[in-house]
Design a protein around this motif. Structure first.
Motif, PDB file in Angstrom:
ATOM      1  N   GLU A 208      83.884 -26.305 -36.654  1.00 37.88           N
ATOM      2  CA  GLU A 208      83.935 -26.377 -35.198  1.00 37.88           C
ATOM      3  C   GLU A 208      82.806 -27.298 -34.748  1.00 37.88           C
ATOM      4  OE1 GLU A 208      84.391 -22.960 -32.000  1.00 37.88           O
ATOM      5  OE2 GLU A 208      82.613 -22.693 -33.217  1.00 37.88           O
ATOM      6  N   ARG A 209      83.153 -28.373 -34.103  1.00 34.89           N
ATOM      7  CA  ARG A 209      82.139 -29.364 -33.719  1.00 34.89           C
ATOM      8  C   ARG A 209      82.532 -29.985 -32.392  1.00 34.89           C
ATOM      9  NH1 ARG A 209      80.410 -30.735 -38.952  1.00 34.89           N
ATOM     10  NH2 ARG A 209      79.798 -28.691 -39.635  1.00 34.89           N
ATOM     11  N   SER A 210      81.545 -30.651 -31.798  1.00 30.24           N
ATOM     12  CA  SER A 210      81.912 -31.528 -30.695  1.00 30.24           C
ATOM     13  C   SER A 210      82.442 -32.815 -31.323  1.00 30.24           C
ATOM     14  CB  SER A 210      80.712 -31.800 -29.803  1.00 30.24           C
ATOM     15  OG  SER A 210      79.875 -32.748 -30.403  1.00 30.24           O
ATOM     16  N   LEU A 211      83.301 -33.481 -30.598  1.00 34.09           N
ATOM     17  CA  LEU A 211      83.927 -34.682 -31.140  1.00 34.09           C
ATOM     18  C   LEU A 211      82.873 -35.735 -31.479  1.00 34.09           C
ATOM     19  CD1 LEU A 211      86.846 -35.404 -31.683  1.00 34.09           C
ATOM     20  CD2 LEU A 211      86.877 -36.644 -29.542  1.00 34.09           C
ATOM     21  N   ALA A 212      81.842 -35.811 -30.629  1.00 33.30           N
ATOM     22  CA  ALA A 212      80.766 -36.775 -30.861  1.00 33.30           C
ATOM     23  C   ALA A 212      80.086 -36.485 -32.197  1.00 33.30           C
ATOM     24  CB  ALA A 212      79.764 -36.716 -29.717  1.00 33.30           C
ATOM     25  N   GLN A 213      79.823 -35.193 -32.457  1.00 30.27           N
ATOM     26  CA  GLN A 213      79.195 -34.814 -33.725  1.00 30.27           C
ATOM     27  C   GLN A 213      80.082 -35.167 -34.911  1.00 30.27           C
ATOM     28  OE1 GLN A 213      78.635 -30.631 -33.170  1.00 30.27           O
ATOM     29  NE2 GLN A 213      76.448 -30.775 -33.520  1.00 30.27           N
ATOM     30  N   LEU A 214      81.373 -34.857 -34.768  1.00 28.65           N
ATOM     31  CA  LEU A 214      82.308 -35.126 -35.859  1.00 28.65           C
ATOM     32  C   LEU A 214      82.319 -36.600 -36.207  1.00 28.65           C
ATOM     33  CD1 LEU A 214      85.656 -33.189 -35.367  1.00 28.65           C
ATOM     34  CD2 LEU A 214      84.118 -33.107 -37.304  1.00 28.65           C
ATOM     35  N   GLN A 215      82.369 -37.421 -35.147  1.00 24.98           N
ATOM     36  CA  GLN A 215      82.487 -38.851 -35.394  1.00 24.98           C
ATOM     37  C   GLN A 215      81.182 -39.441 -35.914  1.00 24.98           C
ATOM     38  OE1 GLN A 215      84.030 -39.949 -31.592  1.00 24.98           O
ATOM     39  NE2 GLN A 215      86.123 -40.033 -32.324  1.00 24.98           N
ATOM     40  N   ASP A 216      80.039 -38.841 -35.511  1.00 27.23           N
ATOM     41  CA  ASP A 216      78.765 -39.383 -35.957  1.00 27.23           C
ATOM     42  C   ASP A 216      78.365 -38.861 -37.328  1.00 27.23           C
ATOM     43  OD1 ASP A 216      78.725 -40.666 -33.615  1.00 27.23           O
ATOM     44  OD2 ASP A 216      77.223 -39.402 -32.645  1.00 27.23           O
ATOM     45  N   ASN A 217      79.018 -37.776 -37.777  1.00 26.27           N
ATOM     46  CA  ASN A 217      78.569 -37.143 -39.009  1.00 26.27           C
ATOM     47  C   ASN A 217      79.423 -37.456 -40.214  1.00 26.27           C
ATOM     48  OD1 ASN A 217      76.219 -35.895 -38.287  1.00 26.27           O
ATOM     49  ND2 ASN A 217      77.307 -34.206 -37.332  1.00 26.27           N
ATOM     50  N   MET A 218      80.418 -38.292 -40.006  1.00 26.77           N
ATOM     51  CA  MET A 218      81.226 -38.677 -41.145  1.00 26.77           C
ATOM     52  C   MET A 218      81.512 -40.148 -40.996  1.00 26.77           C
ATOM     53  SD  MET A 218      84.640 -36.934 -42.511  1.00 26.77           S
ATOM     54  CE  MET A 218      84.391 -35.318 -43.094  1.00 26.77           C
ATOM     55  N   VAL A 219      81.443 -40.864 -42.103  1.00 27.95           N
ATOM     56  CA  VAL A 219      81.599 -42.300 -41.992  1.00 27.95           C
ATOM     57  C   VAL A 219      82.451 -42.816 -43.144  1.00 27.95           C
ATOM     58  CG1 VAL A 219      79.465 -42.789 -43.251  1.00 27.95           C
ATOM     59  CG2 VAL A 219      80.317 -44.451 -41.604  1.00 27.95           C
ATOM     60  N   LYS A 220      83.217 -43.823 -42.842  1.00 28.28           N
ATOM     61  CA  LYS A 220      84.016 -44.484 -43.878  1.00 28.28           C
ATOM     62  C   LYS A 220      83.381 -45.837 -44.132  1.00 28.28           C
ATOM     63  CE  LYS A 220      88.386 -45.950 -43.109  1.00 28.28           C
ATOM     64  NZ  LYS A 220      89.824 -45.725 -42.914  1.00 28.28           N
ATOM     65  N   LEU A 221      83.067 -46.107 -45.383  1.00 29.17           N
ATOM     66  CA  LEU A 221      82.406 -47.361 -45.710  1.00 29.17           C
ATOM     67  C   LEU A 221      83.267 -48.168 -46.657  1.00 29.17           C
ATOM     68  CD1 LEU A 221      78.955 -45.834 -46.487  1.00 29.17           C
ATOM     69  CD2 LEU A 221      79.357 -47.437 -44.644  1.00 29.17           C
TER      70      LEU A 221
END
Lengths: 298, 121
Positions: A208-221
């Motif tokens: 359960e996260r805020s969308l901002a957290q989700l997007q900032d905490n996972m990255v595709k490189l």
């Protein structure tokens, strides 16, 4: 604010909800996602006081929902299998709703007539599925709810109406601070309308996260390592790795900058960070929970 | 005035931020001109108001807009914001130049390109 804690609901010994917990902050739009049979609709029915839970608490605005008419008068809900009385028209249902919701606004009802353009005197069961859903929105929004609980809300609506309905709901959120909980499988759409996301599986809320957290905490490189390095270094905390030719695609649970710093010692030829979509986050988060698209050829 | 591209890999708030920034930098939104309210933009784009607020907050942090409590957000006429953006863009140009050199584009060709582009003004 909606708070659910340790929620358990069993049907004939089968635990549809098995200790689910979630928190929806006031004035936010919370997206509940999960595979089929995860328990989303059961949770929603507990939340609207239709099911009585076997364990745990369901609190809306600090009060228990079960058999609490004063609180339920502030919650409007559109279930996935909505029900209208046989032969009743939208106008009949409006009178019915008006009796249960003290805050029901005739002014808003009249205004929404312009939006939906449905014949309010025709029996609802003679309207199409999408039109019936529009009627559900018409009635629910006229109740001026403080809490809006929606189960697969825009299924069956045409693209223009989807946008129209979201625009109305989000306008309400911005203006009146309505708290919205919505379950959906349309992750692309949830990404626009939600600010919080909860992922459910097997009767539990896994994350359960805020969308901002989700997007900032996972990255595709996308990474190209220097010559002679064909494998991803095993010491890197990689969630998922794949490669096409020399280009490795790595999913890492961290911010883009942090990931770039971690990779710098290997002096890669190319590091390109791509933000993840909610759909990708959903797949990778549940990938650990034995859930992925299986390679089955029929 | 802002169009969202759902195939764009950037998150929605970044698209809104970049869209508004472009409007301000190009002068489409003049100094002290009022920006649409979060509420209006949320309803218009069918986007979560908090997402729009996040874009506004970032623009305010960068100095492109300022907000007046109770009145809304306004475009700023701020040189500091321009110079920050200039530095950011110069870094991008530097990256592009090194890649072009890698591909064998000569110094002279690059200079000719710069001259040609300047000639448009």
């Amino acid at each position: 604010m909606i708070e659910v804690n340790g929620l358990v609901k069993r049907f004939d010994g089968f635990a549809a909800l098995d200790g689910a917990a979630l928190t929806v902050p006031a004035g936010s739009v919370y997206g509940l996602v999960g595979p089929n049979g995860a328990g989303k609709s059961t949770l929603i029915r507990c939340l609207t006081g239709i099911f009585r839970q076997d364990g745990g608490t369901v609190r809306v605005g600090g009060e228990d929902v079960w058999e609490n008419p004063a609180l339920k008068a502030r919650i409007a809900s559109i279930p996935d299998d909505w029900y209208y009385f046989t032969q009743s028209s939208i106008r009949d249902m409006m009178r019915f709703y008006r009796g249960f919701y003290p805050s029901f606004s005739m002014e808003r009802y009249e205004k929404l007539r312009e939006v939906f353009q449905l014949d309010e005197r025709r029996p609802i069961r003679r309207l199409s599925k999408g039109m019936q859903k529009q009627a559900a929105f018409w009635l629910a929004l006229s109740c001026m709810p403080d809490y809006l609980v929606l189960d697969e809300p825009v299924d069956g609506l045409d693209p223009v109406m989807r946008r129209q309905v979201w625009s109305l709901v989000l306008g309400d959120v911005a203006q009146r601070g309505t708290t919205v909980l919505v379950s959906s499988h349309n992750l692309r759409e949830l990404e626009d309308v939600c600010d919080h996301v909860g992922i459910m599986d097997h009767g539990k809320v896994l994350l359960e996260r805020s969308l901002a957290q989700l997007q900032d905490n996972m990255v595709k490189l996308q990474v190209v390592f220097p010559d002679g390095m064909t494998e991803v270094p095993p010491e890197l905390p990689v969630l998922h790795a794949s490669r096409i030719g020399r280009i490795h695609t790595l999913i890492m649970r961290m911010g883009a900058q942090e990931a770039a710093d971690l990779l710098a010692p290997y002096s890669p030829l190319l590091v390109d960070a791509v933000p993840l979509t909610l759909e990708e986050i959903f797949i990778y988060e549940l990938g650990g929970a034995d859930y992925a698209v299986k390679d089955i050829v029929l | 005035m802002i169009s969202l591209n759902y195939r764009d890999s950037r998150p929605i708030y970044e698209q809104i931020r970049d869209g508004l920034r472009k409007l301000i930098v190009t002068g489409a939104l003049g100094a002290d001109e009022k920006l649409p309210s979060v509420r209006a933009l949320a309803a218009q784009l069918a986007i979560n108001p908090n997402t729009i607020q996040r874009a506004y907050n970032e623009l305010e942090g960068e100095g492109y807009i300022y907000s007046v409590p109770g009145k809304g957000s306004f475009a700023a006429a701020n040189a500091a914001a321009d110079s920050a953006r200039r530095a950011e863009l110069l870094v991008q140009v530097r990256e592009l130049l090194s890649e072009l050199r890698y591909l064998g584009v000569s110094q002279r060709e690059l200079e000719a390109l710069v001259k040609e582009e300047n000639g448009h003004d």
